[in-house]
Design an enzyme around this catalytic site. Structure first.
Site: not given
Length: 120
Positions: A65-68
């Protein structure tokens, strides 16, 4: 003439119908609200292996995911939506822009389909 948001929504709708034809792929959160310029899929293959394969064909995508995006750990976002560590490790994230064409999405679909056959 379509505005950028309409174009992104149309591209995403198109790629979803194309990906639905590849039985091994599973679209993440297909029914939930997501941004119109990204789509995440469980490609059925280790994401890092898939990224390398796609890169050989000039296709750049991301894993997780973009968050990681800067973290090697399993994405807390993917875990929060109910994916196992194994499933999360097979997720690739595809981003596109209004400048992308349907032909480029067809090429991506063709290479993803090839990858699922070659790498399985």
């Amino acid at each position: 003439m379509e505005n950028n948001e309409q174009k992104l929504c149309n591209l995403k709708r198109y790629i979803v119908t194309q990906f639905d034809k590849i039985k091994v792929l599973s679209i993440i959160n297909k029914e939930m609200f997501t941004f119109p310029n990204t789509i995440s899929i469980d490609c059925g293959i280790n994401a890092e292996v898939m990224l390398a394969f796609l890169n050989d064909f000039g296709i750049c995508v991301s894993s997780g995911s973009a968050c990681n995006s800067r973290d090697d750990a399993v994405s807390h976002v993917l875990k929060a939506i109910g994916l196992t560590d194994q499933e999360a490790g097979r997720v690739i994230r595809i981003s596109f822009s209004p400048q992308n064409t349907y032909e480029e999405l067809d090429y991506l679909t063709k290479i993803l389909s090839k990858a699922t056959k070659v790498l399985s």
